[in-house]
Scaffold this active site. Sequence first.
Site, short mmCIF file in Angstrom:
data_model
loop_
_atom_site.label_atom_id
_atom_site.label_comp_id
_atom_site.label_asym_id
_atom_site.label_seq_id
_atom_site.Cartn_x
_atom_site.Cartn_y
_atom_site.Cartn_z
N ASN A 9 11.91 -0.71 -3.93
CA ASN A 9 10.85 -1.43 -4.64
C ASN A 9 10.13 -0.42 -5.53
O ASN A 9 9.36 0.39 -5.05
CB ASN A 9 9.89 -2.04 -3.60
CG ASN A 9 8.68 -2.69 -4.24
OD1 ASN A 9 8.64 -2.89 -5.45
ND2 ASN A 9 7.69 -3.02 -3.43
N LYS A 11 7.93 -0.97 -7.70
CA LYS A 11 6.54 -1.36 -7.98
C LYS A 11 6.24 -1.23 -9.49
O LYS A 11 7.14 -1.43 -10.30
CB LYS A 11 5.57 -0.55 -7.13
CG LYS A 11 5.94 -0.59 -5.64
CD LYS A 11 4.88 -0.08 -4.74
CE LYS A 11 5.41 -0.05 -3.32
NZ LYS A 11 4.39 0.22 -2.32
N HIS A 95 4.86 -9.60 -0.65
CA HIS A 95 4.53 -8.19 -0.41
C HIS A 95 3.02 -8.06 -0.16
O HIS A 95 2.22 -8.75 -0.80
CB HIS A 95 4.95 -7.35 -1.62
CG HIS A 95 4.93 -5.89 -1.34
ND1 HIS A 95 3.77 -5.16 -1.35
CD2 HIS A 95 5.91 -5.02 -1.00
CE1 HIS A 95 4.04 -3.90 -1.04
NE2 HIS A 95 5.34 -3.79 -0.83
N GLU A 97 0.92 -6.01 -1.15
CA GLU A 97 0.12 -5.70 -2.34
C GLU A 97 -0.17 -6.98 -3.14
O GLU A 97 -1.23 -7.11 -3.76
CB GLU A 97 0.82 -4.63 -3.20
CG GLU A 97 0.76 -3.26 -2.53
CD GLU A 97 1.88 -2.31 -2.87
OE1 GLU A 97 2.62 -2.54 -3.85
OE2 GLU A 97 2.02 -1.30 -2.15
N GLU A 167 6.90 -5.26 7.32
CA GLU A 167 6.19 -4.16 6.67
C GLU A 167 4.77 -4.07 7.21
O GLU A 167 3.86 -4.76 6.70
CB GLU A 167 6.15 -4.39 5.15
CG GLU A 167 7.50 -4.41 4.50
CD GLU A 167 7.45 -3.82 3.10
OE1 GLU A 167 8.21 -2.89 2.83
OE2 GLU A 167 6.62 -4.27 2.28
N GLY A 173 2.95 3.15 1.95
CA GLY A 173 2.41 4.15 1.02
C GLY A 173 1.43 5.11 1.66
O GLY A 173 0.72 5.83 0.97
N SER A 213 6.76 3.65 4.51
CA SER A 213 6.92 5.12 4.54
C SER A 213 8.27 5.57 5.10
O SER A 213 8.33 6.56 5.85
CB SER A 213 5.77 5.77 5.30
OG SER A 213 4.54 5.50 4.64
C1 PEP Z 1 6.80 -1.05 0.09
O1 PEP Z 1 6.05 -1.04 -0.88
O2 PEP Z 1 7.42 -2.08 0.37
C2 PEP Z 1 6.93 0.17 0.87
C3 PEP Z 1 7.55 0.11 2.00
O3 PEP Z 1 6.36 1.32 0.33
P1 PEP Z 1 6.48 2.82 0.92
O4 PEP Z 1 7.92 3.05 1.27
O5 PEP Z 1 6.00 3.68 -0.19
O6 PEP Z 1 5.60 2.87 2.14
#
Ligand code: PEP
Length: 250
Positions: A9, A11, A95, A97, A167, A173, A213
């Site tokens: 992703n 973003k 997601h 976000e 998630e 992040g 992460s």
């Molecule tokens: C995500 O945005 O779906 C995600 C898992 O981000 P990160 O790997 O940066 O934690």
Amino acid sequence: MRKKLVAGNWKMNMNVDESRMLAEDILKKLGDFNEADVVLCPPFTSIETVHKIVEDSIIEVGAQNLYYEKSGAFTGEISADMLVSAGCKYVILGHSERREYFNETDKIINKKIKTALESELIPVLCIGEKLKQREQGITDKVIRNQFDGCLNGIFLEKPDDLIIAYEPVWAIGTGKNATPEQAEEVHILIRGLVSKKYTTEIAENLRILYGGSVKPENARSLFSMNDIDGGLIGGASLKADSFVSIIKSI
Ligand code: PEP
């Protein structure tokens, strides 16, 4: 046997030139590896470019969002048909976000999933608890509510029609990942919910990704858990080296 899947992703990162270079680099570093499905989710403006680069490879392209209406006066939005015509096979929906910054509710996500399925796009549905909810011991309840709300009235013909990504919001992040055991516990819960809502056959074959992460250093231990079928990768998908290393840790 569920084939693992790793999705990146990107973003709101990567202009068209940067996207082209990253996709070419990933393709080159992946070589003839084909033991996992790989999906790149660039920003809308790069979808077509990335699709042209990867179309003869194992890599598929996904979008990061869509709008649930088919067409019309919805300035700034993008339809499922537009994504399909640009080369998308997948779309990330729900997601955290989008939930946090754009007020997306389970009801809105539910409409988006219906639209995606009608257009033969495979939704990657993200669900996960916030840190406070985990500390309050209500992770199960949060997951159940999101699952029920987002999938309300949704019929699945086959397990490949949907992907779920667990998630935990506190791990996105932040550099803090769930331990493989913490993630596995929630994946088992989600698989149980899929089995109850659909069939055991769908539950056994539907892929549930972990996201939060994931890095080359922790990917192997997460992906080796029985119910973790791959990952949704944010930060570490922006560099070909780390993304390909995560994929190859399958
Ligand atoms: C995500 O945005 O779906 C995600 C898992 O981000 P990160 O790997 O940066 O934690």
